[in-house]
Design a protein around this motif. Structure first.
Motif, short mmCIF file in Angstrom:
data_model
loop_
_atom_site.label_atom_id
_atom_site.label_comp_id
_atom_site.label_asym_id
_atom_site.label_seq_id
_atom_site.Cartn_x
_atom_site.Cartn_y
_atom_site.Cartn_z
N ILE A 52 78.63 16.45 107.15
CA ILE A 52 79.97 15.91 107.37
C ILE A 52 80.54 15.50 106.02
O ILE A 52 79.89 14.81 105.24
N VAL A 53 81.76 15.95 105.74
CA VAL A 53 82.44 15.59 104.49
C VAL A 53 83.63 14.70 104.84
O VAL A 53 84.50 15.10 105.61
N LEU A 54 83.63 13.51 104.26
CA LEU A 54 84.71 12.54 104.49
C LEU A 54 85.61 12.52 103.26
O LEU A 54 85.22 12.05 102.20
N PHE A 55 86.81 13.07 103.41
CA PHE A 55 87.79 13.08 102.33
C PHE A 55 88.55 11.77 102.32
O PHE A 55 89.00 11.29 103.36
N MET A 56 88.72 11.21 101.12
CA MET A 56 89.44 9.96 100.97
C MET A 56 90.36 10.04 99.76
O MET A 56 90.05 10.71 98.78
N ASP A 57 91.48 9.30 99.84
CA ASP A 57 92.32 9.13 98.66
C ASP A 57 91.59 8.25 97.65
O ASP A 57 90.64 7.53 97.99
N ASP A 58 92.07 8.29 96.41
CA ASP A 58 91.42 7.50 95.35
C ASP A 58 91.98 6.10 95.23
O ASP A 58 91.53 5.31 94.41
#
Length: 293
Positions: free
Chosen positions: A79-85
């Motif tokens: 599972i890849v959790l993309f987040m803003d910086d």
């Protein structure tokens, strides 16, 4: 089971603050990938970033979809959790995303609270005014109730890595500010038979930093650049039939609106930006999709 992936561009100071917050999550992610498109940092900031337990991948040019495709290929977890910086995540963000996966779910869209926003309840009719390809186009990501959706925000989005790669990841034809690239990705999940779950417990606050990231492309209201316009026209060319009524509504809404009525000297720039964006979108559409290998 989760890799956190953070695409970033010219946001070193706030990135360091976000990474510090990620080390305090309970539980932590199994891996943190930083996909960095920044040419260089001051030595002290570079040293601080290197002090965190991350895998740091440097890319030579800024592109949000390309950075996210690199993260999909490089991630070690399913599972890849993309987040803003520039975010403040809830302490249980990783656990809440992981818990929401399963039962044919290919992606989980978490709650995103923009500055000044709080969690609210919206009647389905408030955001479900469209059907078919435009469904959930205006979904409010501060909604308080879990539900299946057909749109996502990449700043708080976890995906089944294998399924995301199966559909080609993110389309790198979405250039500049890459407007609508998330919606395009969501539509391709639905067409492939997957489900997208909106989970408000997986919440974070978006700080909406005024510089770097997509803000590096400037204010769309005052620019003749197609950076903020190409994506929407390209999205419509690939998904919306008939195309021209959608394009005409977009053109009218971005050239005739309240803000421009108060600042009419920017109208010619907006017209140029829309026309340039339309021609660029048609060129990219003729070229064909640019998906992950």
């Amino acid at each position: 089971m989760i890799t956190i992936a953070i695409p970033t561009y010219e946001r070193g100071a706030i990135l360091a603050e976000t990474l510090q917050r990620l080390t305090e999550l309970t539980p932590r992610a199994d891996e943190i990938l930083v996909i960095d498109q920044t040419p260089a940092y001051p030595p002290d900031l570079e040293a601080r970033l290197q002090s965190f337990p991350i895998r740091w991948i440097r890319l030579p040019r800024p592109s949000i979809p390309h950075a996210m495709n690199v993260a999909l290929r490089e991630a070690s977890q399913p599972i890849v959790l993309f987040m803003d910086d520039d975010v403040i995540p809830s302490r249980s963000l990783v656990a809440d995303h992981e818990r929401a996966h399963g039962d044919g779910i290919w992606a989980v869209a978490g709650q995103v609270l923009q500055p000044g926003q709080h969690e609210q309840h919206f009647d389905r009719l408030h955001f479900d005014r469209h059907r078919s390809v435009l469904r959930d186009l205006e979904f409010p990501f501060n909604h308080d109730e879990a539900c299946d959706v057909e749109n996502v925000m990449a700043g708080n989005l976890s995906v089944d890595r294998e399924k995301a790669l199966l559909i080609g990841g993110f389309d790198e034809n979405f250039t500049g500010a890459a407007y609508r690239f998330e919606t395009d990705f969501a539509r391709r999940i639905i067409v492939a038979g997957g489900r997208i779950r909106y989970e408000p417990r997986a919440t974070l606050q978006h700080l909406h930093l005024g510089s770097g990231g997509i803000r590096a492309h400037g204010d769309h209201r005052t620019s003749a650049s197609p950076s903020h316009t190409t994506g929407d026209y390209y999205f419509a060319l690939t998904h919306v039939r008939p195309f021209w009524p959608y394009a005409a509504r977009r053109f009218r809404g971005n050239v005739i609106n309240r803000w421009l009525l108060l600042h009419p000297w920017y109208v010619p720039l907006r017209v140029v930006a829309e026309v340039r964006g339309l021609f660029e979108a048609r060129r990219l559409y003729r070229r064909g999709r640019q998906l992950a290998d």
